[in-house]
Design an enzyme around this catalytic site. Sequence first.
Site, PDB file in Angstrom:
ATOM      1  N   GLY A 618     -46.573 115.366  11.668  1.00 49.06           N
ATOM      2  CA  GLY A 618     -47.464 115.606  10.547  1.00 49.06           C
ATOM      3  C   GLY A 618     -47.513 114.415   9.619  1.00 49.06           C
ATOM      4  O   GLY A 618     -47.004 113.331   9.933  1.00 49.06           O
ATOM      5  N   VAL A 620     -46.861 112.496   5.934  1.00 49.28           N
ATOM      6  CA  VAL A 620     -45.818 112.457   4.910  1.00 49.28           C
ATOM      7  C   VAL A 620     -46.428 111.998   3.589  1.00 49.28           C
ATOM      8  O   VAL A 620     -47.180 111.025   3.543  1.00 49.28           O
ATOM      9  CB  VAL A 620     -44.689 111.490   5.337  1.00 49.28           C
ATOM     10  CG1 VAL A 620     -43.544 111.550   4.338  1.00 49.28           C
ATOM     11  CG2 VAL A 620     -44.191 111.838   6.728  1.00 49.28           C
ATOM     12  N   ASP A 731     -36.916 110.619  19.515  1.00 46.76           N
ATOM     13  CA  ASP A 731     -38.014 109.746  19.115  1.00 46.76           C
ATOM     14  C   ASP A 731     -37.494 108.612  18.229  1.00 46.76           C
ATOM     15  O   ASP A 731     -38.040 108.344  17.161  1.00 46.76           O
ATOM     16  CB  ASP A 731     -39.098 110.563  18.399  1.00 46.76           C
ATOM     17  CG  ASP A 731     -40.437 109.820  18.366  1.00 46.76           C
ATOM     18  OD1 ASP A 731     -40.582 108.809  19.099  1.00 46.76           O
ATOM     19  OD2 ASP A 731     -41.332 110.236  17.606  1.00 46.76           O
TER      20      ASP A 731
END
Length: 937
Positions: A618, A620, A731
Amino acid sequence: MASAAAAAAAALLLFFHLQLLLLLPAPSGAQPGFFSLDCGGAHDHADAIGIQWTSDASFVTGGQTAQLLVQNGLQSQQFTTVRYFPADNRKYCYTMNVRNRTRYLVRATFLYGNFDNSNVYPKFDISLGASPWSTIVINDATTPVVEEAIILAAAPTLSVCLSNASTGQPFISTLELRQFNGSLYYTTDEARFFLALSARINFGAESNDSVRYPDDPFDRIWESDSVRRANYLVDVAPGTERISTTKPIFVSVNEEPPEKVMQTAVVGQDGSLNYRLDLEGFPANAWGVSYFAEIEDLAPNETRKFKLEVPGMPALSKPTVDVEENAQGKYRLYEPGYTNLSLPFVFSFGFKKTNDSSKGPILNALEIYKYVQITMGSQDAIIMASMVSRYSQASWAQEGGDPCLPASWSWVQCSSEYAPRVFSITLSGKNITGSIPVELTKLSGLVELRLDGNSFSGQIPDFSECRNLQYIHLENNQLTGELPPSLGDLPNLKELYVQNNKLSGQVPKSLFKRSIILNFSGNSALHIVNNAISHTITIICVVIGAIMLLGAAIGCYFFTCRRKKKPYEDTVVIAAPAKKLGSYFSEVATESAHRFSLSEIEDATDKFERRIGSGGFGIVYYGKLTDGREIAVKLLTNDSYQGIREFLNEVTLLSRIHHRHLVTFLGYSQQDGKNILVYEFMHNGTLKEHLRGAADEKITSWLKRLEIAEDAAKGIEYLHTGCSPTIIHRDLKSSNILLDKNMRAKVADFGLSKPAVDGSHVSSIVRGTVGYLDPEYYISQQLTEKSDIYSFGVILLELISGHEPISNDNFGLNCRNIVAWARSHIESGNIHAIIDPSLDRGYDLQSVWKIAEVAIMCVKPKGAQRPPISEVLKEIQDAIAIERGPQEMQRSATIQQQLLVSNSNRSMGDSSSVNNHQDLEQNGASFDELLMRPGLR
Ligand SMILES: *[C@@H]1O[C@H](CO)[C@@H](O)[C@H](O)[C@H]1NC(C)=O
Ligand SMILES: *[C@@H]1O[C@H](CO)[C@@H](O)[C@H](O)[C@H]1NC(C)=O
Ligand SMILES: *[C@@H]1O[C@H](CO)[C@@H](O)[C@H](O)[C@H]1NC(C)=O
Ligand SMILES: *[C@@H]1O[C@H](CO)[C@@H](O)[C@H](O)[C@H]1NC(C)=O
Ligand SMILES: *[C@@H]1O[C@H](CO)[C@@H](O)[C@H](O)[C@H]1NC(C)=O
Ligand SMILES: *[C@@H]1O[C@H](CO)[C@@H](O)[C@H](O)[C@H]1NC(C)=O
C-alpha cells in the site's frame, strides 16, 4: 498331605493360567510380536510372504493418504500408498503399543513414487519418541528408503514421528515393529542409546534377493552382497569366491542370523577378503558383529585361521579367528564383534589369513549399527500424557510423542532447555467439557494457560504449584465456585481473565494488590469486596485511557519474540463487571496492539496529505500525532487481506516484534474498510535513495555503508533467530532499509508476510522484488530464511557498487543483473571493477573483499550453500574492524585467537575417536575376550 494340597493348588493355578491364555485375543493369522502398518492403506491385507498389514488410520492423527503415481512394478500393496503430512513446524506421530522393557526392531520405509505429483523429492526428519532418529532424503522416486532401529521400549507405547520438512512434504509408506525375545542386541547403555542399522549383509548370497521372514523369524532384512549400491561394499579383493552349502547350520540362539544366511559365505582364496562400507552418519560409535560358520569340508590337515584388519586400528588385529575351533565344530555359528567401537565414515576392513593357516578367511554375514543417543524428553511428558489420556476423542489430544520434542504439540510451547518444560498451553475454543484437568496444576514451568471459550465446568483448581504463571485465560466457560485466593499469591501473575463464567463469591483481595489485569465481568454472582468498590470506580475512568495505551502490552505473548519488559509493572487495571467496559476490554485484549481511531489517523496525516512512499502492500503517508510524535502511516490496499481476522492476526504478530534495527510498529487502525498500520517515522528515507539518489545525499563513506549493513543484518538476525516461529522477511531490498535521524538503519516492511511456518512452507504466491528474489525460492516456491540471505547478498553488492540490481545499461553485454556481473568480476579477482566510483578513497581494500566474498556466498544458487545471517553479520563486523583501523584489528585478532585456542582445547577433550583408540590400546589385554565373546545371552 501338605504336598498333595500344594500340587492341587498348583494344578488349579495352572488351570487359571490356561484360562487366562485362552482369554487373550488370538492374533488371527498374524505373526506374534509383529506389527505392520500399511501407511495410507485403506484395508488390512496379507502380503506375498504372509505378513499381515494393518491400515494405519487409527494409529496416527492428521495427514492425508495418496496413491503412488510411479512405481517400479515389483512392489506389493503396502507400497502403493503413502500417508503424507503438511510441511509445517509440527510433528506427526504414530503411536504403537509395546511391552515395556522389551527390545524391538522398528522399521520405517519411504517410497516416494511422486505421490504428490510434484516430483520434488522430500527431505524431513524422523524421530523415535523424543529422540532424533534420521533425516530422510529421497533421491529416487522408485527405490524405498528404509530405516531400522533396535530400541528397548521404556514405556507401554512407542512413537515414531515425522517433522522438520526442508523440502517437499513428509510422508511414510510402512512402519513395522518386530519384537525380539533374546539378548543378542543387548548393550550396556540401552537406556541412553538405541541402535540404528547401518549395514546388515548376507555374504555369498545366491541371488540379489534379501533374506527375511519367514527365513528370519524376526523379519530382519539380510541384504544380498551381490547388490552393490553406490555407497556400499566396494573394494572386493581378488580371489574372493562365493560358497554355499545345503547342510543345516546349528544356530543356537534364536536371534542369530537365520540358517539361510549362514549357508552362504565368501572365502578369500588368495588369503584375504577386503571390503569398504560407506557408513552414513558416521564417524560414530558402532555396534558391529560378524557371523562365521565353517561350511566347507576341510581335510583334517587343513586349517582356516585369520585376523580382522582395519587400517589405523592395529589393536583390532590381535585376536585370531579359528572358526571351527571357536564355534566348536563345523556348521556351527561363531559371532565375534565389538559392542562399542568408533568407526569412520568410510570403513575399510578385511580379514587376512594367518601364516600358519592353509585356507583363506571366510565371512557369512555382518551387522553394523550406529549408537544414537536417546534424548531425554520433556520433564512434563508424563503429566501431559496423563492429561491428554482424558480426551481420547479429541484430535488435539492425539498428536502423540513427546509434548515438546522434537517439535512441540500444536497447542503447547516449551522451554528450550535440554529437558524442556511446558510453558504455554493454548486450548481456546476446543469444545472441552468437564472440569479443568488437575494435571495442569502440576506443570511447574507453566507461564501461560489459555482455556477460554470451552465448556469447562466445576471449580478453578489450585494453581499454587505453578509459581511461574503469568497469563491465565479461563473466560467464556461454565466455571463455578469462587476465585481461589491462592491465585493472588502467584508471584508473577499478570493477567487473569475469568469473565463470562458462573463464578460466585467475592473477588479475593489478594488480586487487587499488584499489577494484575483482571477481568471478571459476566459472572453475575461474583462481587468485589465491599471496601474496594469505591476505589475501583475511581480507577475505572483513569483506566480506560490506560487500557488504550497499554494495548500493545496487554495480551502480548512476551515469549514469542525476545523483548524487553515494558515499564508497566505498577499499573493496576481492573475491569469491573460493567458490561460495556467488559466487552471493550476483551476486544482490545485479543487484538493485543494499539488501536488508533480513523479520525486520529486522519488528523495526524491531514487526511492522507503527504505521500512518502509506497510498498508492496500500500501507500505510506507522513503523519504527526497530537503528542508530537511523527509517524508513517501505511494505508493497505484493500486486497491485501482476505478478511478482518487475517489482518488482526498480522497485527498481533507485528506487535510482538521489537528490535532496535526494525522499524517500530506503533499500532493499527481498522475502520470503514480501511486497514492501516502505523510505524515510527524514519527521517532519512531509504537506503536506496542514499545509494542512487542526488549527489549530495549519497553515502560516500565505506565505513558508513558497512554500519548500515551491520544494522540491517542485526534486524534480520532477530527476525530469523529471535522470533519463534522464525519470521522470513520475503522482500528485503534497499528501499526497505530505512535510515533514522542519525543515519542508523532499520529494516522495514517485515512481518507482513506470515511467519516462516504456519502450515505453509510451500506458499502459493511468490512474493518479492525482481532483482532481489531468490531464484531457488522462485522455482521451488519453498520459502526459507536463506531466501532473505539471497536478497541481503544483493543489497551488499549494491553497497559495494552503488548499482541497482537490475539494469540494461550498467552491467555490460549479456548481463542484466548485479549478481552475475559482480560474480564474474569477483571470481576473476578484479574487485576494482565493481567498486562504486563515488565512494571516498581511503577504504581498505581488504574490507571490501570481505564483503564481496560474503555477498557471493549469500547469492549462491542453492539455499543450503548460503551462510546464516549470523555469519554474514560476523563478516560485516570483521570488515568494520578492518576499516576502523589497527586498534580494532588488534582486538579482533586476539578474540579470534582465543576462539581458536578454546576450540582446539575442546576438540582435544571431546574427540571420542581419540579416546576410543586410547582405550583400545590400553585395554589390549582384554581384547581377545571382547572379540571372542561367545554372544551375549
Ligand atoms: C517401564 O519400565 C521402566 C523400567 O523398568 C520403568 O521405570 C517405567 O516406570 C515403566 N513404565 C511403565 C509405564 O510401566
Ligand atoms: C531441521 O532440518 C534442518 C535441515 O535439514 C536442520 O539443519 C535442522 O537442524 C533441523 N531442525 C531440527 C530441530 O532438527
Ligand atoms: C521367542 O522365544 C521363545 C522361547 O524363549 C521361542 O519359542 C520363540 O520361537 C521365540 N520367538 C521367535 C519369534 O523366535
Ligand atoms: C544383481 O544386481 C546387480 C547390480 O545391483 C546387477 O548387475 C545384476 O544383474 C543383478 N542380478 C540379478 C540376477 O538380477
Ligand atoms: C593335506 O593332505 C593332502 C593329502 O592328504 C595333501 O595333498 C595336501 O597338500 C595337504 N595339505 C596341507 C596344507 O598340508
Ligand atoms: C462439542 O461437543 C459436543 C459433545 O461433547 C458435541 O455434541 C458437539 O458436536 C461439539 N461441537 C463441536 C463444534 O465440535
